[in-house]
Design a protein around this motif. Structure first.
Motif, short mmCIF file in Angstrom:
data_model
loop_
_atom_site.label_atom_id
_atom_site.label_comp_id
_atom_site.label_asym_id
_atom_site.label_seq_id
_atom_site.Cartn_x
_atom_site.Cartn_y
_atom_site.Cartn_z
N GLY A 183 0.29 8.40 2.98
CA GLY A 183 -0.20 9.05 1.76
C GLY A 183 0.18 10.52 1.70
N TYR A 184 0.00 11.21 2.81
CA TYR A 184 0.35 12.65 2.88
C TYR A 184 1.84 12.87 2.64
N ILE A 185 2.66 12.07 3.35
CA ILE A 185 4.12 12.24 3.25
C ILE A 185 4.63 11.83 1.87
N SER A 186 4.06 10.76 1.30
CA SER A 186 4.49 10.27 -0.02
C SER A 186 4.29 11.31 -1.11
N GLU A 187 3.16 12.03 -1.00
CA GLU A 187 2.86 13.06 -2.00
C GLU A 187 3.98 14.09 -2.07
N ALA A 210 0.84 -1.21 0.00
CA ALA A 210 0.00 0.00 0.00
C ALA A 210 0.88 1.25 0.00
N VAL A 211 1.98 1.21 0.77
CA VAL A 211 2.90 2.35 0.83
C VAL A 211 3.46 2.62 -0.56
N GLU A 212 3.92 1.57 -1.21
CA GLU A 212 4.53 1.74 -2.53
C GLU A 212 3.51 2.18 -3.57
N LEU A 213 2.30 1.65 -3.47
CA LEU A 213 1.24 2.04 -4.41
C LEU A 213 0.94 3.53 -4.27
N ILE A 214 0.88 4.02 -3.03
CA ILE A 214 0.61 5.44 -2.78
C ILE A 214 1.74 6.30 -3.35
N ILE A 215 3.00 5.93 -3.05
CA ILE A 215 4.14 6.69 -3.58
C ILE A 215 4.11 6.70 -5.10
N SER A 216 3.82 5.54 -5.70
CA SER A 216 3.81 5.41 -7.16
C SER A 216 2.73 6.25 -7.82
#
Length: 352
Positions: A219-223, A71-77
């Motif tokens: 999600g917030y940080i990945s953006e 999920a982390v990687e999907l959000i970053i991607s």
């Protein structure tokens, strides 16, 4: 002790990430803060999924670990795609495949193998996963590259969409096979022995709540993390390929890295292998195809085309993992072999 460190990193990292973003700190400082905070949040996701795994059983537990790890990687991607960083996204997905098959499985086999001379896991699952790995990486990734040589961009994208839909359908069918029609049919003798004795760290409700909060924070940080890639790459002389394959993949997969190693140390190899291989399959057969389809809504579309270096690295990793895991046993030397392969590929991508 480790949990306290991650708690400290989270409670310091999340406010610092927000303050640093609003005050426009240096991209290098922000990159470090974002990465450390995501890893700390991923540890909470790992602990929450471990609690759920104890309640749900090793297969569903491994699936949950893989899902929330990815999920982390999907959000970053998704945010990287939105920013037009298609090369970084493909590289990070390559890094996920290499990281899970070589780094995560390698560390699990190595650390578990130091404590236990010989560790066993479900040989039927290993063989089933081997076939899917061969299909997902060797057939579904290599075929588009070969056929696209004689295609224009429109046809290549159409081929990528078709293959993506097939991959998603087959992945859902694989889950249905494993969790519904053939649940318990291929079961090893040691699958549930240690598992039944352990108490979950958190209740089901608390674990789900922590998962939800951590995912929103990530999600917030990945953006904001994706906006630092270009500057960091220029500063350190890193290519998009290296940032994607090594940096984003390690940060994005931190949750399952930690979970798989802990499971192997506790001699729960069924869950450790399910996390490493299950996560790879989920990236190849679900995350990547979903990103191809999502990219259709952005300015930069993402066809299912990797560079030859990425393809050869992934195919080699799959073949090595299949050969090592097909006997349903592992030891520290096999883990070291996988780790050595990861280091060799890492050096190669760094020098490209």
């Amino acid at each position: 002790m480790t949990n306290k460190i991650f708690m400290l990193m989270t409670f310091i990292g999340v406010p610092l990430s927000i303050i640093g973003t609003l005050m426009h700190w240096s991209y290098i400082v922000l990159f470090i803060v974002y990465c450390v905070t995501i890893i700390a949040l991923a540890s909470y996701m790992g602990r929450a999924t471990e609690s759920l795994a104890i309640v749900a059983g090793p297969r569903i537990g491994g699936l949950l670990n893989a899902t929330f790890g990815n999920a982390v990687e999907l959000i970053i991607s998704i945010f990287a795609l939105k920013a037009g960083l298609v090369g970084v996204v493909l590289a990070s997905l390559t890094g996920s495949v290499l990281g899970n098959l070589l780094l995560v499985a390698g560390l699990s086999f190595f650390i578990g193998g130091i404590k236990f001379k010989r560790q066993q896991f479900n040989v039927y699952d290993a063989r089933h996963n081997s076939g899917l790995l061969m299909f997902a990486v060797i057939i579904a990734f290599v075929i588009p590259e070969v056929f696209a040589m004689n295609m224009n961009e429109t046809k290549t994208l159409s081929l990528s969409i078709g293959i993506s839909v097939i991959l998603i359908l087959l992945y859902l069918a694989a889950l249905f096979f494993k969790l519904v029609t053939h649940r318990g049919v291929y079961q090893s003798n040691n699958e549930n022995t240690a598992h039944e004795e352990e108490e979950p760290e958190w209740s089901k409700g608390k674990a789900i709540a922590i998962l939800a909060i951590a995912t929103v924070a990530v999600g917030y940080i990945s953006e904001h993390l994706v906006h630092t890639f270009e500057y960091v790459g220029e500063t350190f002389g890193w290519s998009d390929l290296f940032i994607g394959v090594i940096i984003v993949a390690i940060v994005g997969n931190a949750a399952e890295h930690a979970s798989a190693i802990v499971m192997a140390y506790k001699n729960k190899m069924d869950i450790a292998v399910e996390i490493a291989i299950g996560s790879t399959l989920q990236v190849a057969m679900f995350v990547l195809p979903v990103l191809v389809l999502i990219s259709l809504f952005f300015d930069s579309t993402m066809p299912l085309l990797f560079s030859w270096q990425e393809l050869i690295a992934m195919v080699s990793s799959v073949l090595l993992m299949v050969v090592i895991s097909n006997d349903g046993e592992s030891n520290w030397f096999e883990g070291l072999t996988l780790l050595a392969a990861y280091v060799i590929m890492g050096i190669g991508f760094y020098l490209l």
